[in-house]
Design a protein around this motif. Structure first.
Motif, PDB file in Angstrom:
ATOM      1  N   LEU A 280      -1.712  -7.339  10.750  1.00 37.08           N
ATOM      2  CA  LEU A 280      -1.778  -6.793   9.364  1.00 37.08           C
ATOM      3  C   LEU A 280      -2.808  -6.271   9.143  1.00 37.08           C
ATOM      4  O   LEU A 280      -2.934  -4.924   8.595  1.00 37.08           O
ATOM      5  CB  LEU A 280      -1.717  -7.929   8.097  1.00 37.08           C
ATOM      6  CG  LEU A 280      -0.081  -8.905   8.210  1.00 37.08           C
ATOM      7  CD1 LEU A 280      -0.353  -9.644   7.234  1.00 37.08           C
ATOM      8  CD2 LEU A 280       0.935  -7.636   7.560  1.00 37.08           C
TER       9      LEU A 280
ATOM     10  N   ALA B  53      -0.843 -12.830  13.618  1.00 38.25           N
ATOM     11  CA  ALA B  53      -0.122 -12.331  12.446  1.00 38.25           C
ATOM     12  C   ALA B  53      -1.422 -11.546  11.474  1.00 38.25           C
ATOM     13  O   ALA B  53      -1.170 -10.315  11.091  1.00 38.25           O
ATOM     14  CB  ALA B  53       0.486 -13.150  11.604  1.00 38.25           C
TER      15      ALA B  53
ATOM     16  N   LEU C 244       5.386  -8.693   6.981  1.00 41.61           N
ATOM     17  CA  LEU C 244       4.950  -8.537   8.639  1.00 41.61           C
ATOM     18  C   LEU C 244       6.024  -7.477   9.060  1.00 41.61           C
ATOM     19  O   LEU C 244       5.659  -6.519   9.762  1.00 41.61           O
ATOM     20  CB  LEU C 244       4.526  -9.461   9.608  1.00 41.61           C
ATOM     21  CG  LEU C 244       4.208  -9.537  10.831  1.00 41.61           C
ATOM     22  CD1 LEU C 244       2.760  -8.443  10.781  1.00 41.61           C
ATOM     23  CD2 LEU C 244       3.919 -10.546  11.467  1.00 41.61           C
TER      24      LEU C 244
END
Length: 381
Positions: free
Chosen positions: A263, A259, A291
Motif C-alpha cells: 500500500l 500488505a 489492497l
C-alpha cells in the motif's frame, strides 16, 4: 561552464531542489532524487555508473548543493520537455506509448517485451479525436496519481494542526517553568531567612509542598507532550519508513507487513508487473478489498490465493472478491476459491489462460468442477 554538469546523467533533467535534487552516493557520483528512488533496493543503491554499492536509503544520502542552480524554486511541476532518447534495448526511436506500463517504447519493444500490452504510436494518440485504449489507460494512471496526491495532502494538513496544538502545550510548559523558577527563587530567599525567624514551621511546610507540587506538574506536562509527539511519529512517520517494493517487479504479498509495504509503495507511485496475493487462515491480510482494488488498477496480472476463505465452512462466494472480480477479473492469472468465484473469474478471463484451485465442499461442487475442467485454457488443481 558546461550546462550538462547541472543535469542528471540518467534522466537528463536539470537538477533542482525538488524531485530532481542531486544526491551523492558513497562512490562520489551524483544522480537526482527521482532516479535514486527508481534504483533503490531494501539494502541500498548500486551506482549506475561504477556499480559500487552504497548501503543507504535515499533519505540518508547527502545533497550536492553545488549542482542546484541559483534561484531554483524546487518545483516538481516545472520539469522541462523530455530529452530526445533512444530505446536502451534496441537503439530505436521511442515513438510508442505502453499505457499498461506507463513507458515510452519503440516498435521492437511493442512486439516482444510489451507484447499483449496496450501500446499505441504517439502519432495515433495525438492525432485522433477518438479516444484510444492506450490514451484512456494512461489517463487513468494520471487520475490515480492525482487521487493519491490529493489523499496525501490530508496528512500534512492534520500534521500542521497537531503541531500547533503541541506548540501551544510547549509554550504553556515553558510559561509554567518560568513561573516556577520565580517561585523557587522566592522560596530560596525565604529559606535563607528561616535561621533568624523562629516559629516559621508553617513556611517550611509551604516551601516543601510547593517544590513537590511543581515537580509533579512539570513531569505531567512533559508526559502529555511526549504522548502527542509519539502519536505524530506513529501516525505520520512510522509507515513512511516502510520498505518500498520494487517498481515494475513481482510483488509477493502474504502477511500484514508486506500488505503495508504494498500500500505504501502504491502511494509512492510504484507499480508491480504482477502481484501474488496470499491470505492465510493464520495471517489474514488487513484492508484486503482496498489492497485488491489498488493492485487491480495498476498490475498487469494478479494471482489471488485467499486460503483463509478457501478453508472456511462452505460458502458460495467470498464477499471480499465480488467487486474485484467484476472490475479486474480479466487481470487474474491464478485463483483459489469456490466454484462460483472460479467460474466468475473464468468468464472474465475469456480465452486467456488461467490456473485455478477449486474448493470442493459438496458433490454439487464436484459436478461443477467437472464442467470447469472443460473451460477453455483453464488448468484446475
Amino acid at each position: 561552464m558546461d550546462s550538462s554538469i547541472h543535469e542528471c546523467g540518467i534522466c537528463n533533467e536539470i537538477y533542482n531542489s525538488g524531485d530532481h535534487k542531486p544526491l551523492f552516493l558513497e562512490c562520489g557520483h551524483t544522480c537526482c532524487l527521482w532516479c535514486m528512488f527508481q534504483m533503490e533496493k531494501p539494502s541500498g543503491i548500486n551506482c549506475p555508473r561504477c556499480r559500487k554499492f552504497t548501503p543507504k536509503q535515499v533519505y540518508q544520502l547527502p545533497v550536492n548543493f553545488d549542482l542546484i542552480p541559483a534561484g531554483d524554486q524546487g518545483s516538481a511541476g516545472t520539469a522541462r520537455s523530455a530529452p530526445v532518447a533512444l530505446c536502451v534495448n534496441h537503439g530505436s526511436d521511442l515513438d510508442c506509448l505502453c499505457a499498461t506500463c506507463g513507458d515510452l517504447v519503440c516498435q521492437h519493444c511493442k512486439k516482444d517485451v510489451h507484447a499483449g500490452h496496450k501500446v499505441k504510436s504517439l502519432r495515433s494518440i495525438t492525432g485522433s479525436v477518438k479516444a484510444t485504449d492506450a490514451r484512456i489507460e494512461f489517463r487513468h494512471k494520471l487520475q490515480r496519481k492525482l487521487d493519491r496526491l490529493t489523499a496525501s495532502l490530508t496528512a500534512p494538513r492534520e500534521l500542521l494542526q497537531m503541531i500547533e496544538e503541541i506548540k501551544s502545550d510547549v509554550e504553556e510548559w515553558r510559561d509554567s517553568l518560568l513561573a516556577s523558577q520565580t517561585s523557587v527563587e522566592q522560596d530560596l530567599r525565604l529559606w535563607d531567612t528561616l535561621g533568624s525567624c523562629p516559629g516559621q514551621e508553617g513556611s517550611v511546610k509551604d516551601v516543601v509542598y510547593r517544590m513537590k507540587r511543581t515537580e509533579l506538574s512539570h513531569e505531567y506536562k512533559k508526559r502529555q507532550i511526549k504522548a502527542k509527539l509519539d502519536e505524530v511519529g506513529k501516525k505520520y512517520f512510522e509507515e513512511s519508513m516502510t520498505e518500498l517494493l520494487p517498481h515494475r517487479g513481482i510483488w509477493m504479498i502474504n502477511n500484514e507487513v508486506t500488505a503495508a509495504n504494498a500500500l505504501m509503495s502504491l502511494t509512492a507511485g510504484r507499480e508491480p508487473v504482477e502481484s501474488i496475493v496470499t491470505s492465510l487462515p493464520s495471517w489474514p491480510l488487513p484492508q484486503l478489498p482496498k489492497l485488491l482494488k489498488e493492485l487491480g488498477e495498476v498490475s498487469v496480472a494478479v494471482d489471488v490465493r485467499l486460503a483463509d476463505f478457501f478453508w472456511s465452512p462452505s460458502l458460495e462466494k467470498d464477499p471480499r472478491l465480488q467487486t474485484f472480480i467484476q472490475n479486474y477479473g480479466h487481470k487474474i492469472c491464478g485463483f483459489l476459491g469456490s466454484p462460483d468465484d472460479v467460474l466468475a473469474v473464468c468468464h472474465a478471463r475469456g480465452e486467456a489462460s488461467l490456473v485455478v484451485g477449486v474448493r470442493l465442499a459438496t458433490m454439487t461442487d464436484v459436478d461443477r468442477c467437472t464442467a470447469l475442467k472443460h473451460t477453455p485454457r483453464s488448468q484446475c488443481i
